[in-house]
Design an enzyme around this catalytic site. Structure first.
Site, mmCIF file in Angstrom:
data_model
loop_
_atom_site.group_PDB
_atom_site.id
_atom_site.type_symbol
_atom_site.label_atom_id
_atom_site.label_comp_id
_atom_site.label_asym_id
_atom_site.label_seq_id
_atom_site.Cartn_x
_atom_site.Cartn_y
_atom_site.Cartn_z
ATOM 1 N N GLN A 169 -17.662 14.353 29.412
ATOM 2 C CA GLN A 169 -18.269 13.684 30.565
ATOM 3 C C GLN A 169 -18.335 14.644 31.750
ATOM 4 O O GLN A 169 -17.377 15.366 32.008
ATOM 5 C CB GLN A 169 -17.451 12.449 30.951
ATOM 6 C CG GLN A 169 -17.360 11.387 29.856
ATOM 7 C CD GLN A 169 -18.597 10.503 29.764
ATOM 8 O OE1 GLN A 169 -19.534 10.635 30.545
ATOM 9 N NE2 GLN A 169 -18.605 9.613 28.788
ATOM 10 N N ASP A 196 -19.771 4.116 22.592
ATOM 11 C CA ASP A 196 -20.280 4.920 23.709
ATOM 12 C C ASP A 196 -21.439 5.766 23.193
ATOM 13 O O ASP A 196 -21.350 6.988 23.126
ATOM 14 C CB ASP A 196 -19.135 5.803 24.253
ATOM 15 C CG ASP A 196 -19.536 6.584 25.493
ATOM 16 O OD1 ASP A 196 -20.666 6.388 25.996
ATOM 17 O OD2 ASP A 196 -18.720 7.393 25.970
ATOM 18 N N GLU A 221 -17.483 10.480 15.072
ATOM 19 C CA GLU A 221 -18.367 11.314 15.903
ATOM 20 C C GLU A 221 -19.135 12.236 14.960
ATOM 21 O O GLU A 221 -18.597 12.703 13.965
ATOM 22 C CB GLU A 221 -17.471 12.110 16.879
ATOM 23 C CG GLU A 221 -18.048 13.381 17.444
ATOM 24 C CD GLU A 221 -19.241 13.173 18.365
ATOM 25 O OE1 GLU A 221 -19.203 12.258 19.206
ATOM 26 O OE2 GLU A 221 -20.218 13.919 18.212
ATOM 27 N N CYS A 250 -24.963 4.750 28.708
ATOM 28 C CA CYS A 250 -25.605 5.604 29.719
ATOM 29 C C CYS A 250 -27.068 5.215 29.893
ATOM 30 O O CYS A 250 -27.817 5.906 30.558
ATOM 31 C CB CYS A 250 -25.469 7.074 29.344
ATOM 32 S SG CYS A 250 -26.128 7.453 27.729
HETATM 33 N N1 SAH Z 1 -16.987 8.842 24.119
HETATM 34 C C1 SAH Z 1 -17.157 10.248 24.353
HETATM 35 C C2 SAH Z 1 -18.549 10.783 23.994
HETATM 36 C C3 SAH Z 1 -19.721 9.993 24.477
HETATM 37 S S1 SAH Z 1 -21.289 10.797 24.383
HETATM 38 C C4 SAH Z 1 -16.808 10.594 25.778
HETATM 39 O O1 SAH Z 1 -16.660 9.705 26.615
HETATM 40 O O2 SAH Z 1 -16.644 11.773 26.080
HETATM 41 C C5 SAH Z 1 -21.947 10.292 22.878
HETATM 42 C C6 SAH Z 1 -21.417 11.036 21.679
HETATM 43 O O3 SAH Z 1 -22.051 10.487 20.523
HETATM 44 C C7 SAH Z 1 -21.683 12.524 21.634
HETATM 45 O O4 SAH Z 1 -20.474 13.199 21.429
HETATM 46 C C8 SAH Z 1 -22.635 12.706 20.447
HETATM 47 O O5 SAH Z 1 -22.414 13.909 19.755
HETATM 48 C C9 SAH Z 1 -22.284 11.524 19.593
HETATM 49 N N2 SAH Z 1 -23.298 11.002 18.658
HETATM 50 C C10 SAH Z 1 -24.651 10.978 18.798
HETATM 51 N N3 SAH Z 1 -25.223 10.307 17.779
HETATM 52 C C11 SAH Z 1 -24.214 9.883 16.970
HETATM 53 C C12 SAH Z 1 -24.160 9.123 15.757
HETATM 54 N N4 SAH Z 1 -25.275 8.658 15.181
HETATM 55 N N5 SAH Z 1 -22.953 8.876 15.235
HETATM 56 C C13 SAH Z 1 -21.803 9.325 15.813
HETATM 57 N N6 SAH Z 1 -21.814 10.048 16.956
HETATM 58 C C14 SAH Z 1 -22.997 10.325 17.528
#
Ligand code: SAH
Length: 456
Positions: free
Chosen positions: A287, A385, A337, A412
């Site tokens: 973030q 998220d 992730e 977001c």
């Molecule tokens: N919760 C974390 C990351 C949020 S951002 C934080 O607060 O830091 C969203 C994340 O989803 C990113 O790390 C991205 O790599 C991941 N992402 C994107 N598409 C995805 C999917 N289909 N399955 C799992 N993760 C995914």
């Protein structure tokens, strides 16, 4: 047959601004035909010049203000608007927060979900210099390697330092790195010819740890006089504990390539959030606004309402930041992730914080959720998220099948949040707390929200 539009290109006319788009542009309507006008605010009366007319909407620019909004604040750095660094800087901070709340309220109304309340946006005391990461293009400008930004929706390079929203330290490091690259005459990237060496400089800064990472994104594997350059960067910037080369040989707008080479120091920097320590490597998501992220995560933990007995899923977990915030109060946390490097970081982070009740897995959240469901997992709480596009249908169906008591949704993009809440409502969940927008991106139109859904 062509229908006649109420405006023509290059026409000049008077208009009243009635709204702001989600991108922060003013909206005026000429006989129901919307015109989008950069830099104009609701309530303003203006003379405009029509720049572009499409079938359904057009673009115009203001040539004269008859009446200005009381929420307008005068700005000096117009480039910050032009480059999209701070498209809302001309709106007072109170006005920005009201605009963000209204966006969520409007989206709910459009979907006939007025029954869901929206809380006031949780803002910042000082809504500037909050970003902990910058990735700036390096291009030739007046014969020298120069960093800057592109004009919005174009390839026009504007030499510029962002001293408005990114941490001051990042600016300082970018300037010092630029000076070293100039000294050794490293060729900046040329998009048209696809030549040159340095494409981008990425800097990450740990607000709490005071550790910095520099990533040199290069077109070529070879960097002439690499050893000297690395030594001088280290010398000039003692905060830099990690220098990474990322190779991106492709002719693309995507900034980072696939391959990393550690040039000096560690492969990741550390930072702290809510008292937990995290390792963040070059390709992992983290973030960008640490102060607001702490508030956001505290809200997630509060909404999860843990007592120590719960099984929790953290989907789209990145480097495990939310997972570890939850693990302190849960029986077991499962994180998923898609980026393998992020999961490696997440595993290290669990160890670093001595939390052994967390399992991290690489995979797509939708696939992993279906797998967990078919294995009979019964989570008490699911936290999500996702990126801007929101949740996949398959994810929602599998998640609901596992019948968690609570779903905490961090978003977001309010448009996909509202869409997904509607699906959850159809499947037996209801929003039981006002949706809380947290201002992660002051001076920009981006809105981050957290919502709590409870099983009916
Ligand atoms: N919760 C974390 C990351 C949020 S951002 C934080 O607060 O830091 C969203 C994340 O989803 C990113 O790390 C991205 O790599 C991941 N992402 C994107 N598409 C995805 C999917 N289909 N399955 C799992 N993760 C995914």
């Amino acid at each position: 047959m062509k229908t006649k539009l109420p405006v023509t290109k290059n026409e000049r006319l008077d208009a009243t601004i009635i709204d702001l788009t989600y991108q922060g542009m003013g909206v005026a309507k000429i006989e129901d035909y919307p015109l989008f006008i950069s830099g104009a605010l609701p309530g303003e009366e203006v003379k405009i010049h029509v720049m572009k007319v499409g079938k359904k909407f057009g673009y115009a620019k203001v040539i004269k203000w008859y009446k200005k909004s009381p929420e307008r604040v005068e700005v000096t750095g117009q480039e910050y608007t032009q480059t999209g660094i701070a498209p809302l800087q001309h709106l007072s901070y109170a006005g920005q927060l009201a605009f963000k709340k209204k966006q969520v309220v409007n989206l709910l109304q459009k979907s006939h979900m007025e029954h869901i309340e929206v809380a006031d946006v949780l803002g910042m005391d000082k809504p500037y210099n909050y970003r902990n990461k910058a990735q700036v293009p390096a291009r030739e400008y007046e014969g020298e390697l120069t960093t800057g930004f592109f004009r919005r929706n174009s390839h026009t390079f504007i030499p510029l330092e962002d001293s408005l929203i990114q941490a001051e330290k990042i600016n300082e490091i970018i300037q010092k790195v630029t000076a070293v690259l100039r000294k050794y005459h490293v060729a900046p990237y040329d998009e048209q010819a696809h030549t040159g060496v340095i494409r981008n400089i990425m800097v990450r800064w740990g607000f709490y740890s005071k550790e910095a990472m520099v990533v040199l994104v290069t077109r070529t594997k070879r960097i002439p006089q690499k050893a000297e350059i690395v030594a001088e960067i280290k010398e000039a910037c003692p905060e830099v504990v990690s220098i990474v080369q990322n190779i991106n040989a492709a002719q693309t707008n995507v900034i980072m390539g696939e391959r990393n080479i550690i040039l000096a120091g560690k492969e990741a920097i550390k930072d702290t959030l809510n008292g937990l320590t995290f390792e963040i490597s070059a390709n992992s998501f983290y973030q960008v606004n640490p102060l607001q992220t702490e508030k956001l995560y505290q809200k997630v933990v509060e909404y999860a309402g843990l007592t120590g007995k719960e099984t929790v899923i953290d989907a789209y977990c990145g480097i495990g930041t939310i997972s570890l915030n939850l693990a302190q109060a849960a029986k077991k946390v499962y994180g998923v992730e898609v980026v393998p490097e992020a999961i490696e970081d997440a595993k290290k982070n669990a160890k670093l914080n001595k939390l052994d009740n967390v399992v991290f897995e690489v995979g797509k959240a939708e696939t992993k959720m279906a797998e967990w469901q078919s294995q009979g997992m019964k989570p008490d709480v699911i936290v999500v998220d996702p990126p801007r596009k929101g949740l996949d249908e398959q994810f929602i169906n599998s998640a609901v099948e596992t019948a968690p008591n609570k779903i905490v949704y961090v978003s977001c993009n309010p448009a996909t949040l509202v869409r997904d809440i509607q699906r959850f409502e159809e499947l037996g969940y209801q929003v039981t707390q006002p949706i809380l927008p947290v201002d992660q991106f002051p001076q920009t139109p981006h809105v981050e929200c957290v919502a709590l859904l409870t099983k009916k």
